[in-house]
Design a protein around this motif. Structure first.
Motif, short mmCIF file in Angstrom:
data_model
loop_
_atom_site.label_atom_id
_atom_site.label_comp_id
_atom_site.label_asym_id
_atom_site.label_seq_id
_atom_site.Cartn_x
_atom_site.Cartn_y
_atom_site.Cartn_z
N ARG A 70 -5.77 -0.97 1.20
CA ARG A 70 -6.31 0.40 1.29
C ARG A 70 -7.69 0.39 1.95
O ARG A 70 -7.99 1.24 2.80
CB ARG A 70 -6.40 0.99 -0.12
N GLU A 71 -8.53 -0.57 1.61
CA GLU A 71 -9.86 -0.65 2.21
C GLU A 71 -9.78 -0.91 3.72
O GLU A 71 -10.59 -0.40 4.49
CB GLU A 71 -10.70 -1.74 1.53
N VAL B 73 0.80 -1.22 0.00
CA VAL B 73 0.00 0.00 0.00
C VAL B 73 0.84 1.28 0.00
O VAL B 73 0.35 2.35 -0.36
CB VAL B 73 -1.01 -0.04 1.18
N LYS C 24 -2.42 -7.13 -1.89
CA LYS C 24 -3.09 -6.27 -2.87
C LYS C 24 -3.32 -4.87 -2.33
O LYS C 24 -3.90 -4.70 -1.25
CB LYS C 24 -4.40 -6.91 -3.30
N ARG C 25 -2.91 -3.88 -3.11
CA ARG C 25 -3.02 -2.47 -2.71
C ARG C 25 -4.47 -2.09 -2.37
O ARG C 25 -4.73 -1.49 -1.33
CB ARG C 25 -2.48 -1.56 -3.80
N ASP C 26 -5.41 -2.42 -3.25
CA ASP C 26 -6.80 -2.01 -3.03
C ASP C 26 -7.37 -2.64 -1.77
O ASP C 26 -8.09 -1.99 -1.00
CB ASP C 26 -7.68 -2.36 -4.23
N SER C 27 -7.07 -3.90 -1.54
CA SER C 27 -7.57 -4.58 -0.35
C SER C 27 -6.98 -3.96 0.91
O SER C 27 -7.69 -3.69 1.88
CB SER C 27 -7.22 -6.07 -0.43
N CYS D 85 -9.16 -9.50 4.04
CA CYS D 85 -8.25 -8.75 3.17
C CYS D 85 -7.24 -9.69 2.53
O CYS D 85 -7.06 -10.82 2.96
CB CYS D 85 -7.53 -7.64 3.94
#
Length: 195
Positions: A175-176, A34, A170-173, A166
């Motif tokens: 980040r969430e 991230v 993974k960046r998006d995961s 998560c």
């Protein structure tokens, strides 16, 4: 002759977040996934000196360990910057946690369902400090899968503690997960004392 007044550039507000959890839960991976910059890592190779000290059950392929911290950064906008500090997972390195936790907005506790009991020290630590935290179940390939309510029950967490799934790679995961923590922390800060 008039000189223009130079204004000091306004520095963004720093927001400190800890990424904690047990040995091998994915803390270094999450910070790396991230962070907008190449993360600072204090990884050392596991040697035969860790035999009998580090429990490699379910993480037998692990070859390195964090000995001080991981550090990453995310610029949200001109006003805010997130600083991420990954904590070391083994008990012998916990002495750095107090320094890392100072001034933190909150913490993400990464949970590995293969070693769920490894979360208890992190949960206990942040509960004692009164630091807001969320639990992120890192979905390792081949790991047992549980419903979030089962994880909540196993970790003896109240309904007010967010638990999310998560993939720390993974960046998006990742980040969430951080968004969930920031919202949770903001909600707690907005609640009247004693409610």
């Amino acid at each position: 002759m008039a000189f223009a007044r130079s204004e000091r550039p306004r520095l963004p507000t720093a927001i400190k977040i800890l990424i904690a959890g047990g040995f091998g839960a994915g803390k270094t991976t999450m910070v790396g996934a991230v962070s907008e910059t190449r993360p600072l890592r204090t990884e050392e190779v596991l040697t035969d000196r860790s035999i009998g000290v580090d429990d490699l059950t379910s993480v037998e392929a692990k070859r390195t360990t964090t000995v001080a911290m991981d550090f990453g950064r995310i610029t949200l906008n001109n006003d805010y910057v997130l600083y991420l500090f990954g904590t070391p997972g083994q008990e012998r390195f916990w002495f750095v946690w107090d320094e890392l936790a100072e001034g933190a907005l909150g913490a993400v506790i990464l949970a590995d369902t293969r070693r769920l009991a490894d979360c208890f020290p992190s949960v206990d630590y942040f509960e004692r400090r009164g630091t807001p935290f969320v639990v992120a179940v890192n979905c390792f390939e081949g790991a047992p899968t549980f419903e979030l309510d089962e994880v909540r029950l196993a970790l003896q967490l109240g309904p007010d503690i967010p638990i999310v799934m998560c993939d720390a790679r993974k960046r998006d995961s990742s980040r969430e997960v951080l968004i969930t923590l920031v919202k949770h922390s903001a909600r707690l800060r907005a609640e009247p004392v004693g409610s």
